[in-house]
Design an enzyme around this catalytic site. Structure first.
Site, PDB file in Angstrom:
ATOM      1  N   HIS A   1      -3.451  -5.776   1.030  1.00 61.20           N
ATOM      2  CA  HIS A   1      -2.775  -6.008   2.317  1.00 61.20           C
ATOM      3  C   HIS A   1      -2.753  -7.491   2.679  1.00 61.20           C
ATOM      4  O   HIS A   1      -3.699  -7.995   3.302  1.00 61.20           O
ATOM      5  CB  HIS A   1      -3.500  -5.252   3.424  1.00 61.20           C
ATOM      6  CG  HIS A   1      -3.324  -3.777   3.393  1.00 61.20           C
ATOM      7  ND1 HIS A   1      -2.339  -3.130   4.107  1.00 61.20           N
ATOM      8  CD2 HIS A   1      -4.016  -2.811   2.742  1.00 61.20           C
ATOM      9  CE1 HIS A   1      -2.435  -1.817   3.899  1.00 61.20           C
ATOM     10  NE2 HIS A   1      -3.436  -1.595   3.068  1.00 61.20           N
TER      11      HIS A   1
ATOM     12  N   CYS B   1       0.834  -1.194   0.000  1.00 60.68           N
ATOM     13  CA  CYS B   1       0.000   0.000   0.000  1.00 60.68           C
ATOM     14  C   CYS B   1       0.880   1.259   0.000  1.00 60.68           C
ATOM     15  O   CYS B   1       1.540   1.537  -0.994  1.00 60.68           O
ATOM     16  CB  CYS B   1      -0.987  -0.035   1.167  1.00 60.68           C
ATOM     17  SG  CYS B   1      -2.400   1.068   0.973  1.00 60.68           S
TER      18      CYS B   1
ATOM     19  N   GLU C   1      -0.991  -8.815   5.003  1.00 56.07           N
ATOM     20  CA  GLU C   1      -0.854  -8.927   6.462  1.00 56.07           C
ATOM     21  C   GLU C   1      -2.194  -8.862   7.178  1.00 56.07           C
ATOM     22  O   GLU C   1      -2.297  -9.209   8.365  1.00 56.07           O
ATOM     23  CB  GLU C   1       0.099  -7.841   6.993  1.00 56.07           C
ATOM     24  CG  GLU C   1      -0.487  -6.444   7.130  1.00 56.07           C
ATOM     25  CD  GLU C   1      -0.579  -5.667   5.830  1.00 56.07           C
ATOM     26  OE1 GLU C   1      -0.905  -4.460   5.891  1.00 56.07           O
ATOM     27  OE2 GLU C   1      -0.331  -6.251   4.749  1.00 56.07           O
TER      28      GLU C   1
END
Length: 227
Positions: free
Chosen positions: A194, A86, A196
């Site tokens: 994302h 990002c 994560e």
């Protein structure tokens, strides 16, 4: 695998990256502040999402000039693995480590939603845990995720298999539905989704875990080869 998770003023996904990396057996991670000047001892550098320096000027521009970025440049030149997620993707383009730029979403709105993706290259250090053409879903949350590059650059990215992730339903206007790319050498990845945020079932899915297990495999293979 020992990962450095960079932390800039305004970063808000650095703790998420620490957590996700530490979920992988055999992986450790440490926060490294933007004021640091060395990355000695690390196998992987991770640049998190967030709003580094408040995204003043434009996203990633000020962070690309932080003291740690000289070490990131050296790390990349030496073949070290770097992932920018990002805002981290924006920083990598601003620093010249990846081609192109991220501009405002085509609809000029912040988008925050699950994004269906296709893994279009599973032969990278970041995607070897996925099947070729795998369909995965990762969260997106950005206002400037519209990937842009000129026609020659886009053609080169496609020709050299540098497009790694592609949106199935383009949420932001990105050229060629691009969600993530590598540099020509394949050791630097930038991606808007994302991973994560998708590493535990309780969070809604584990499709992002493969990015971290892929890096573990790649670092082990590099160590075995003496690189």
């Amino acid at each position: 695998m020992k990962a450095a998770v960079l932390s800039f003023p305004g970063s808000n996904c650095d703790q998420d990256l620490l957590w996700a990396t530490r979920l992988v057996a055999g992986a450790t991670a440490e926060l490294v502040p933007a004021s640091a000047r060395t990355l000695t001892g690390f196998d992987v550098v991770m640049i998190p999402g967030g709003f580094s320096y408040g995204d003043y000027l434009c996203s990633g521009a000020i962070a690309s000039l932080a003291p740690i970025m000289a070490a990131v440049q050296r790390f990349a030149a030496a073949g070290g693995y770097i992932i920018g997620i990002c805002n981290g993707f924006q920083i990598l383009t601003a620093a010249g480590l990846l081609p192109g730029a991220l501009q405002s979403n085509a609809q000029l709105d912040f988008v925050c939603a699950p994004a269906p993706l296709t893994v279009v290259n599973n032969s990278t250090a970041f995607t070897n845990a996925y099947a070729d053409g795998a369909q995965i879903t990762l969260p997106i949350a950005h206002g400037e995720g519209n990937y842009y590059a000129d026609a020659d650059t886009l053609a080169s990215l496609e020709r050299h298999h540098q497009v790694v992730f592609r949106y199935q339903h383009n949420p932001n206007g990105s050229a060629h539905d691009i969600a993530g790319i590598t540099n020509r050498a394949g050791n630097v990845l930038g991606m808007m989704p994302h991973p994560e945020r998708a590493v535990e079932a309780i969070l809604g899915g584990t499709d992002g875990l493969g990015v971290f297990t892929s890096l573990l495999t790649a670092t082990k293979e590099a160590a075995y080869a003496g690189r």
